[in-house]
Design a protein around this motif. Structure first.
Motif, PDB file in Angstrom:
ATOM      1  N   GLN A 170      -3.393  56.499 -15.699  1.00 30.64           N
ATOM      2  CA  GLN A 170      -2.423  55.307 -15.058  1.00 30.64           C
ATOM      3  C   GLN A 170      -3.174  54.216 -14.488  1.00 30.64           C
ATOM      4  O   GLN A 170      -3.049  52.987 -14.702  1.00 30.64           O
ATOM      5  N   LYS A 171      -3.964  54.636 -13.600  1.00 31.87           N
ATOM      6  CA  LYS A 171      -4.842  53.609 -12.694  1.00 31.87           C
ATOM      7  C   LYS A 171      -6.046  53.287 -13.066  1.00 31.87           C
ATOM      8  O   LYS A 171      -6.906  52.515 -12.434  1.00 31.87           O
TER       9      LYS A 171
ATOM     10  N   ARG B 228      -4.030  56.795 -22.909  1.00 32.98           N
ATOM     11  CA  ARG B 228      -2.638  56.307 -21.861  1.00 32.98           C
ATOM     12  C   ARG B 228      -1.391  56.626 -22.291  1.00 32.98           C
ATOM     13  O   ARG B 228      -0.693  56.928 -21.719  1.00 32.98           O
TER      14      ARG B 228
ATOM     15  N   CYS C  42       3.896  63.096 -19.737  1.00 31.65           N
ATOM     16  CA  CYS C  42       4.556  62.942 -18.466  1.00 31.65           C
ATOM     17  C   CYS C  42       6.071  62.723 -18.610  1.00 31.65           C
ATOM     18  O   CYS C  42       6.828  63.295 -18.010  1.00 31.65           O
TER      19      CYS C  42
ATOM     20  N   ASN D 104      -0.254  61.234 -14.715  1.00 30.55           N
ATOM     21  CA  ASN D 104      -0.940  60.551 -15.674  1.00 30.55           C
ATOM     22  C   ASN D 104      -2.224  60.222 -15.209  1.00 30.55           C
ATOM     23  O   ASN D 104      -2.471  59.329 -14.587  1.00 30.55           O
TER      24      ASN D 104
ATOM     25  N   LYS E 287       1.178  59.420 -20.994  1.00 29.79           N
ATOM     26  CA  LYS E 287       2.397  58.711 -20.640  1.00 29.79           C
ATOM     27  C   LYS E 287       3.738  59.767 -21.238  1.00 29.79           C
ATOM     28  O   LYS E 287       4.854  59.911 -20.715  1.00 29.79           O
TER      29      LYS E 287
END
Length: 296
Positions: free
Chosen positions: A102-103, A84, A91, A99, A88
């Motif tokens: 991200q989820k 992550r 991005c 990303n 990040k």
């Protein structure tokens, strides 16, 4: 952009944030493992993998594979956190537009209470070294600083003579991210350091030396504690961080406030220190169950 190149940029970024060598190595290892898996999923060589080829489906497959391999939740959570952070960064630098992590939900990790020594066991460990010998005095300094000042083993072995202010009873310590803090020095630690330095005839800057008069390593500290643990007949494994846990626990049991303990330990977040309040509660409960007639 090639994944290898992206990882080089990310590693350079971590260095600018004064991340420790251990943190840097852990991030690199986790991300390289993920890259190798991604390339395999795409049917290409790892050297040819580009970061924009990685999507959320590959991430989910990777997590599924780790789960099938029965990796511990803590390990999976760490690897997801590394991925992550990596994406990040990409991005933010506009290297990728989305990303893929991200989820992705991070598995919940239960907190293990750190192990510590009770007062009577700590006293036995403090009395275990033979202070009539040079190495015995050195070993005493090690235990006094780990327990009396709550140092991490990496902070201990990196101490230099000028970092110790015997007149002011203080030590200058460089913690995680090379963050400097000043911690108190106990009277027994002062005495042990003075006697240890008086016995030395070297010109080394390091405060604590091995038998070759070179800076002591973290591994050697662990071996020394193993020896002292056997001498003290504690019947439990004692590692350097355990003495730091003991330092914090005994402070809180003695009435110290949480913020002061946080500062002494060099914790960024109060939540990192709060775990020691749980330790104190556990001890109180143990005492209650043993002592109160209605609790039996």
């Amino acid at each position: 952009m090639l994944a290898d190149k992206a990882l080089d940029l990310f590693s350079a970024y971590l260095k600018t944030r004064n991340s420790s060598e251990l943190t840097l190595a852990a991030y690199q290892s986790d991300i390289i493992q993920f890259m190798e898996f991604s390339a395999h999923e795409l049917g290409i060589e790892t050297e040819s993998l580009e970061v924009n080829q990685i999507d959320k489906y590959i991430v989910r497959s990777y997590i599924g594979q780790m789960t099938e391999r029965e990796l511990k939740r803590k390990s999976i959570a760490r690897k997801i956190a590394a991925m992550r952070s990596f994406f990040k960064f990409l991005c933010r630098e506009e290297i990728v537009s989305q990303n893929p992590v991200q989820k992705i939900a991070t598995p919940k990790v239960g907190k293990n209470l750190p192990r510590f020594l009770f007062q009577e066991h700590m006293e036995k460990l403090l009395e275990a070294s033979n202070q009539d010998e040079k190495n015995g005095l050195r070993d005493q300094v090690i235990v006094e600083l780990l327990y009396g000042s709550g140092l991490r083993v990496s902070e201990l072995v990196n101490l230099n003579k000028p970092d110790v202010d015997l007149d002011g009873s203080l030590i200058r310590v460089f913690g995680k991210g090379k963050k400097e803090r000043i911690v108190p020095l106990t009277e027994p630690a002062e005495e042990a350091i003075k006697r240890y330095l008086l016995q030395r005839d070297d010109q080394q800057e390091a405060l604590i030396l091995n038998y070759k008069d070179m800076r002591l390593s973290s591994r050697s500290v662990r071996r020394i504690l193993d020896k002292l643990e056997k001498t003290a007949k504690l019947n439990q494994h004692v590692h350097p961080h355990m003495l730091r846990h003991t330092f914090a626990t005994h402070l809180l049991e003695g009435g110290a406030d949480l913020r002061s303990v946080q500062e002494l330990l060099g914790h960024k977040k109060l939540s990192s220190t709060q775990i020691y309040t749980h330790l104190s509660r556990e001890k109180l409960r143990s005492v209650y169950l043993k002592a109160h007639p209605r609790a039996k």
